[in-house]
Design a protein around this motif. Structure first.
Motif, short mmCIF file in Angstrom:
data_model
loop_
_atom_site.label_atom_id
_atom_site.label_comp_id
_atom_site.label_asym_id
_atom_site.label_seq_id
_atom_site.Cartn_x
_atom_site.Cartn_y
_atom_site.Cartn_z
N ALA A 17 0.95 -1.03 -0.16
CA ALA A 17 0.10 0.14 0.09
C ALA A 17 0.76 1.29 0.03
N LEU A 18 0.03 2.48 -0.47
CA LEU A 18 0.97 3.49 -0.42
C LEU A 18 0.15 4.84 -0.26
N ILE A 19 0.54 5.53 0.59
CA ILE A 19 -0.46 6.77 1.27
C ILE A 19 0.44 8.02 0.72
N VAL A 20 -0.39 8.72 0.13
CA VAL A 20 -0.06 10.17 -0.10
C VAL A 20 -0.95 11.15 0.52
N LEU A 21 -0.21 12.34 1.21
CA LEU A 21 -0.95 13.53 1.91
C LEU A 21 -0.57 14.69 1.05
N PHE A 22 -1.25 15.44 0.31
CA PHE A 22 -0.61 16.52 -0.50
C PHE A 22 -1.29 17.63 -0.10
N GLU A 23 -0.50 18.72 0.17
CA GLU A 23 -1.20 19.88 0.85
C GLU A 23 -1.12 20.98 -0.09
N TYR A 24 -2.22 21.84 -0.42
CA TYR A 24 -2.61 22.74 -1.13
C TYR A 24 -2.21 24.14 -0.61
N ASP A 25 -2.09 25.44 -1.49
CA ASP A 25 -2.06 26.56 -1.04
C ASP A 25 -3.05 26.91 -0.03
N PRO A 26 -2.47 27.79 1.05
CA PRO A 26 -3.38 28.12 2.20
C PRO A 26 -4.98 28.60 1.73
N GLU A 27 -4.93 29.35 0.75
CA GLU A 27 -6.38 30.08 0.36
C GLU A 27 -7.25 29.02 -0.20
N ALA A 28 -6.65 27.78 -0.56
CA ALA A 28 -7.66 26.66 -0.97
C ALA A 28 -8.58 26.14 -0.02
N ALA A 29 -8.25 26.47 1.14
CA ALA A 29 -8.99 25.78 2.46
C ALA A 29 -10.33 26.42 2.47
N ASP A 30 -10.67 27.57 1.79
CA ASP A 30 -11.77 28.17 1.91
C ASP A 30 -12.89 27.83 0.70
N LYS A 31 -12.20 27.00 -0.13
CA LYS A 31 -13.19 26.50 -1.45
C LYS A 31 -13.89 25.47 -1.09
N PRO A 32 -15.02 25.17 -1.83
CA PRO A 32 -15.82 24.12 -1.54
C PRO A 32 -15.26 22.71 -1.66
N LEU A 33 -14.29 22.41 -2.44
CA LEU A 33 -13.74 21.19 -2.61
C LEU A 33 -13.07 20.55 -1.39
N PHE A 34 -12.56 21.36 -0.52
CA PHE A 34 -12.03 21.25 0.87
C PHE A 34 -12.86 21.49 2.05
N ALA A 35 -14.35 21.53 1.82
CA ALA A 35 -15.20 21.75 2.84
C ALA A 35 -15.18 20.60 3.91
N VAL A 36 -14.99 19.67 3.41
CA VAL A 36 -14.97 18.41 4.53
C VAL A 36 -13.92 18.59 5.64
N GLU A 37 -14.35 18.63 6.85
CA GLU A 37 -13.61 18.98 8.07
C GLU A 37 -12.81 17.92 8.46
N GLY A 38 -11.41 17.88 8.61
CA GLY A 38 -10.83 16.72 9.12
C GLY A 38 -10.29 15.67 8.13
N MET A 39 -9.15 15.13 8.53
CA MET A 39 -8.70 13.94 7.51
C MET A 39 -9.35 12.41 7.72
N PRO A 40 -9.69 12.04 6.97
CA PRO A 40 -10.07 10.37 7.17
C PRO A 40 -9.17 9.61 7.68
N ARG A 41 -9.38 9.38 8.84
CA ARG A 41 -8.26 8.24 9.38
C ARG A 41 -8.85 6.80 9.63
N SER A 42 -9.84 6.47 9.03
CA SER A 42 -10.24 5.14 9.19
C SER A 42 -10.99 4.89 7.47
N LEU A 43 -10.60 4.08 6.70
CA LEU A 43 -11.25 3.75 5.46
C LEU A 43 -11.73 2.36 5.52
N THR A 44 -12.75 1.90 4.60
CA THR A 44 -13.30 0.88 4.39
C THR A 44 -12.81 0.25 3.05
N PRO A 45 -12.89 -1.29 3.05
CA PRO A 45 -12.54 -1.81 1.71
C PRO A 45 -13.50 -1.23 0.56
#
Length: 302
Positions: free
Chosen positions: A77-105
């Motif tokens: 398995a391979l995990i990537v966490l990629f950060e965008y520029d600070p102003e992107a945090a206010d855009k709808p694409l990033f509306a979900v609050e909090g990183m997913p820390r439990s995935l399902t198959p």
């Protein structure tokens, strides 16, 4: 177990995993590690990237691990966490609050892969945390074995901690603040090379206008290094005496620099322009002054 902590992101890797938290150099940036890979294109800002996997990872893989996914075996398995520029945090694409820390198959699908490879599956989630915008991208070497591998992925995801890199700088000098910010790496190096960093270590209060890495191209840096006197004058042209707040800058209309130059100031308390450069607000508060981050460098008087 291996602990990783850099750029406001920390995690713990169990046995059998390896990885790194890094920031790719911006174009023309000096004083960075070759381990951070090739520089980004001119004008592109760079932020935190996390690569962790059950396979070896070389520094030259892409931001989303192109060049590595091909090597994933059926239980890798391979995990990537990629950060965008600070102003992107206010855009709808990033509306979900909090990183997913439990995935399902069932979260995984071959259709989610950025590059389709036979038998593999992936998941991609956009979110914001600590005021920062990210994409989490996870690739499994085998869709068929996802029920076994996903719990191992979740074990790693559960250790992630994301902090606010713009948090209070209490106890730090103006030089400490510049050195701590990856987007000011070039100016930090020039502060040291010019000897100005040691001058700013005194108790005297100063205001620093620190240009981002993209403000310096290779030719500009080479020209400064070829002329030590002009290098020092240029760096000092980004320093003013005293702690000058935003409102005072606007009221003055100009700021006198330590290089005996004058830089014009325009704008408002919400949108400040100094020396023709947009300034990121608010400034960072240091023990001996303020640090404003600017979009370009000031041309020093000859």
């Amino acid at each position: 177990m291996t602990d990783l902590d850099n750029l406001g992101v920390s995690l713990t890797l169990p046995s059998g995993w390896e990885g790194r938290v890094f920031r790719r150099p911006a174009a023309g940036e000096v004083g960075v590690s070759a381990a951070d890979g090739p520089a980004a294109p001119m004008g592109q800002t760079t932020n935190a990237v996390v690569h962790v996997a059950t396979i070896p990872l070389s520094p030259d893989v892409g931001d989303f691990a192109s060049g590595a996914v091909e090597d994933l075996g059926p239980f890798d398995a391979l995990i990537v966490l990629f950060e965008y520029d600070p102003e992107a945090a206010d855009k709808p694409l990033f509306a979900v609050e909090g990183m997913p820390r439990s995935l399902t198959p069932t979260d995984f699908s071959p259709a989610t892969l950025q590059r389709s490879l036979r038998g593999q599956a992936g998941v991609q989630r956009f979110f914001r945390e600590a005021g920062r915008a990210f994409c989490l991208y996870v690739v499994l070497g085998s869709m068929q074995n996802r029920a076994r591998v996903v719990p191992e992925v979740n074990q790693v995801l559960g250790t992630f901690t994301i902090g606010d890199v713009t948090a209070s700088s209490a106890g730090e000098t103006v030089v400490d603040i510049v050195r701590a910010r990856p987007d000011l790496g070039t100016f930090a190096a020039l502060l040291d090379e010019s000897g100005v960093a040691s001058l700013l270590a005194s108790a005297r209060a100063v205001t620093v206008f620190a240009p981002v890495n993209a403000a310096f191209d290779d030719a500009a840096v080479a020209a400064l290094r070829a002329d030590p006197d002009f290098l020092k004058r240029t760096v000092l042209h980004h320093v003013a005496d005293g702690r000058i707040a935003v409102e005072e800058l606007i009221a003055l209309g100009t700021v006198e620099t330590e290089a005996d130059g004058v830089v014009p100031v325009t704008g408002t308390s919400a949108s400040l322009v100094v020396g023709g450069a947009e300034v990121t607000l608010p400034p960072a508060d240091a023990t001996n002054g303020l640090v404003y981050v600017t979009g370009k460098a000031f041309e020093a008087p000859r």
